[in-house]
Design a protein around this motif. Structure first.
Motif, mmCIF file in Angstrom:
data_model
loop_
_atom_site.group_PDB
_atom_site.id
_atom_site.type_symbol
_atom_site.label_atom_id
_atom_site.label_comp_id
_atom_site.label_asym_id
_atom_site.label_seq_id
_atom_site.Cartn_x
_atom_site.Cartn_y
_atom_site.Cartn_z
ATOM 1 N N ALA A 153 8.164 -44.681 -4.479
ATOM 2 C CA ALA A 153 9.610 -44.549 -4.333
ATOM 3 C C ALA A 153 10.131 -43.366 -5.158
ATOM 4 O O ALA A 153 11.037 -42.637 -4.726
ATOM 5 C CB ALA A 153 10.297 -45.839 -4.766
ATOM 6 N N GLU A 154 9.555 -43.160 -6.342
ATOM 7 C CA GLU A 154 9.990 -42.051 -7.193
ATOM 8 C C GLU A 154 9.638 -40.714 -6.558
ATOM 9 O O GLU A 154 10.429 -39.768 -6.590
ATOM 10 C CB GLU A 154 9.345 -42.165 -8.575
ATOM 11 C CG GLU A 154 9.813 -41.099 -9.555
ATOM 12 C CD GLU A 154 9.267 -41.292 -10.943
ATOM 13 O OE1 GLU A 154 9.545 -40.432 -11.809
ATOM 14 O OE2 GLU A 154 8.552 -42.292 -11.190
ATOM 15 N N ILE A 155 8.448 -40.625 -5.979
ATOM 16 C CA ILE A 155 8.048 -39.390 -5.295
ATOM 17 C C ILE A 155 8.976 -39.118 -4.121
ATOM 18 O O ILE A 155 9.441 -37.986 -3.918
ATOM 19 C CB ILE A 155 6.593 -39.496 -4.815
ATOM 20 C CG1 ILE A 155 5.645 -39.553 -6.013
ATOM 21 C CG2 ILE A 155 6.236 -38.312 -3.913
ATOM 22 C CD1 ILE A 155 4.227 -39.886 -5.651
ATOM 23 N N GLN A 156 9.266 -40.159 -3.354
ATOM 24 C CA GLN A 156 10.147 -40.017 -2.194
ATOM 25 C C GLN A 156 11.525 -39.512 -2.621
ATOM 26 O O GLN A 156 12.098 -38.619 -1.984
ATOM 27 C CB GLN A 156 10.291 -41.373 -1.483
ATOM 28 C CG GLN A 156 11.107 -41.344 -0.215
ATOM 29 C CD GLN A 156 10.355 -40.723 0.945
ATOM 30 O OE1 GLN A 156 9.137 -40.818 1.005
ATOM 31 N NE2 GLN A 156 11.077 -40.083 1.853
ATOM 32 N N ASP A 157 12.026 -40.062 -3.720
ATOM 33 C CA ASP A 157 13.373 -39.714 -4.170
ATOM 34 C C ASP A 157 13.419 -38.389 -4.914
ATOM 35 O O ASP A 157 14.244 -37.522 -4.627
ATOM 36 C CB ASP A 157 13.920 -40.833 -5.060
ATOM 37 C CG ASP A 157 15.318 -40.534 -5.554
ATOM 38 O OD1 ASP A 157 16.220 -40.382 -4.708
ATOM 39 O OD2 ASP A 157 15.518 -40.437 -6.780
ATOM 40 N N GLU A 158 12.511 -38.229 -5.898
ATOM 41 C CA GLU A 158 12.566 -37.068 -6.783
ATOM 42 C C GLU A 158 12.072 -35.785 -6.118
ATOM 43 O O GLU A 158 12.604 -34.703 -6.372
ATOM 44 C CB GLU A 158 11.740 -37.336 -8.045
ATOM 45 C CG GLU A 158 12.281 -38.443 -8.936
ATOM 46 C CD GLU A 158 13.554 -38.038 -9.642
ATOM 47 O OE1 GLU A 158 13.740 -36.823 -9.886
ATOM 48 O OE2 GLU A 158 14.370 -38.912 -9.942
ATOM 49 N N VAL A 159 11.039 -35.893 -5.308
ATOM 50 C CA VAL A 159 10.431 -34.689 -4.747
ATOM 51 C C VAL A 159 10.984 -34.355 -3.361
ATOM 52 O O VAL A 159 11.244 -33.190 -3.057
ATOM 53 C CB VAL A 159 8.896 -34.838 -4.678
ATOM 54 C CG1 VAL A 159 8.260 -33.603 -4.038
ATOM 55 C CG2 VAL A 159 8.326 -35.066 -6.077
ATOM 56 N N PHE A 160 11.193 -35.377 -2.524
ATOM 57 C CA PHE A 160 11.558 -35.100 -1.141
ATOM 58 C C PHE A 160 13.039 -35.352 -0.826
ATOM 59 O O PHE A 160 13.732 -34.456 -0.362
ATOM 60 C CB PHE A 160 10.662 -35.910 -0.193
ATOM 61 C CG PHE A 160 9.242 -35.434 -0.199
ATOM 62 C CD1 PHE A 160 8.845 -34.371 0.591
ATOM 63 C CD2 PHE A 160 8.296 -36.042 -1.014
ATOM 64 C CE1 PHE A 160 7.531 -33.918 0.586
ATOM 65 C CE2 PHE A 160 6.976 -35.599 -1.031
ATOM 66 C CZ PHE A 160 6.601 -34.531 -0.232
ATOM 67 N N SER A 161 13.527 -36.558 -1.083
ATOM 68 C CA SER A 161 14.889 -36.895 -0.649
ATOM 69 C C SER A 161 15.964 -36.061 -1.327
ATOM 70 O O SER A 161 17.013 -35.805 -0.752
ATOM 71 C CB SER A 161 15.154 -38.387 -0.909
ATOM 72 O OG SER A 161 14.291 -39.188 -0.142
ATOM 73 N N SER A 162 15.715 -35.639 -2.577
ATOM 74 C CA SER A 162 16.725 -34.870 -3.301
ATOM 75 C C SER A 162 16.590 -33.365 -3.085
ATOM 76 O O SER A 162 17.311 -32.580 -3.683
ATOM 77 C CB SER A 162 16.635 -35.168 -4.805
ATOM 78 O OG SER A 162 15.367 -34.773 -5.317
ATOM 79 N N SER A 163 15.650 -32.962 -2.233
ATOM 80 C CA SER A 163 15.417 -31.542 -2.011
ATOM 81 C C SER A 163 16.173 -31.050 -0.779
ATOM 82 O O SER A 163 16.305 -31.760 0.210
ATOM 83 C CB SER A 163 13.920 -31.267 -1.824
ATOM 84 O OG SER A 163 13.194 -31.685 -2.952
ATOM 85 N N THR A 164 16.627 -29.830 -0.859
ATOM 86 C CA THR A 164 17.266 -29.202 0.296
ATOM 87 C C THR A 164 16.245 -28.395 1.089
ATOM 88 O O THR A 164 16.551 -27.900 2.164
ATOM 89 C CB THR A 164 18.399 -28.272 -0.172
ATOM 90 O OG1 THR A 164 17.854 -27.287 -1.062
ATOM 91 C CG2 THR A 164 19.474 -29.055 -0.897
#
Length: 239
Positions: A163-174
């Motif tokens: 979940a942290e990878i999904q949020d920190e690396v991908f979901s919060s990226s433009t």
């Protein structure tokens, strides 16, 4: 991705891995005049192998099990030979001591509380010690960081890490599309599958995932649509 965004993400990762977030803040300490026997009792009762010696808020030395065992080593009272090593002569002098001040080792190996965990790991390895004493910006003792404390970063739950990878690396990226990537985590090993636009996106995603605390390994199976790092061949003289 911009240099500013890269720097910001690196700083955030380093903050999560700070010494302050991993250290033990309750430190068993001794005073310079603490008797030898009390030092041994402190280590036994608290299950520790070393005690920092403090004056006020500052560590002035450290007494380890090895420092105390010098008394047993030279129990017979035999003085080291003239050609003995300096280390043996130091152990002999400690064997004569009766207080923390007389048996402690100086200087104390310390690390700032705002240092990164990776820096602490390097210092522990280089010095060959079990622990570093943590100080604030003024040099006051605020905690202790052991090798065992550093292992805390690897005990994160697999689902929480995913979940942290999904949020920190991908979901919060433009610059990354999370819908095109599948992430799985097993025993801390991350597997990424999917398609990203550019080769550099794949490289950066791998870089940021590896930087996250708790990641034991990475199987990067991401693919990219085009490699923008390749320069077109220039036409020759007769091309």
């Amino acid at each position: 991705m911009s240099r500013t965004l890269t720097t910001q993400r690196e700083e955030n990762a380093m903050h999560r891995l700070s010494v302050a977030s991993l250290m033990t803040s309750e430190v068993i300490t001794a005073h310079p005049e603490t008797p030898f026997k009390d030092l041994a009792l402190l280590m036994k009762e608290h299950g520790i192998s070393a005690v920092p010696v403090v004056e006020g808020d500052y560590a002035v030395g450290v007494v380890s099990e090895a420092d105390l065992l010098a008394k047993e080593e030279f129990r017979g009272g035999t003085r080291p030979a003239v050609l003995s090593s300096r280390a043996e002569k130091r152990r002999w002098r400690r064997a004569l001591g009766g207080t923390a001040r007389e048996v402690m080792t100086t200087p104390v190996r310390t690390i700032r509380m705002d240092a990164s965990a990776s820096t602490a790991a390097v210092e522990l390895a280089k010095a060959g010690v079990r622990r570093l004493f943590v100080v604030d910006v003024e040099g006051a003792l605020v905690g202790v960081l052991s090798r065992r404390d550093l292992l805390k970063v690897f005990v994160k739950d697999d689902e929480a890490l995913r979940a942290e990878i999904q949020d920190e690396v991908f979901s919060s990226s433009t610059w990354l599309n999370p819908a095109t990537v599948d992430i799985t985590v097993h025993d801390g090993v991350v597997t990424m599958r999917g398609l990203l636009e550019r080769r550099s996106d794949v490289d950066l995603a791998a870089y940021f995932v590896r930087a996250l605390p708790g990641v034991v390994g990475l199987e990067n199976e991401l693919e990219y649509e085009w490699d923008h790092t390749l320069r077109p061949r220039r036409a020759g003289m007769f091309g």
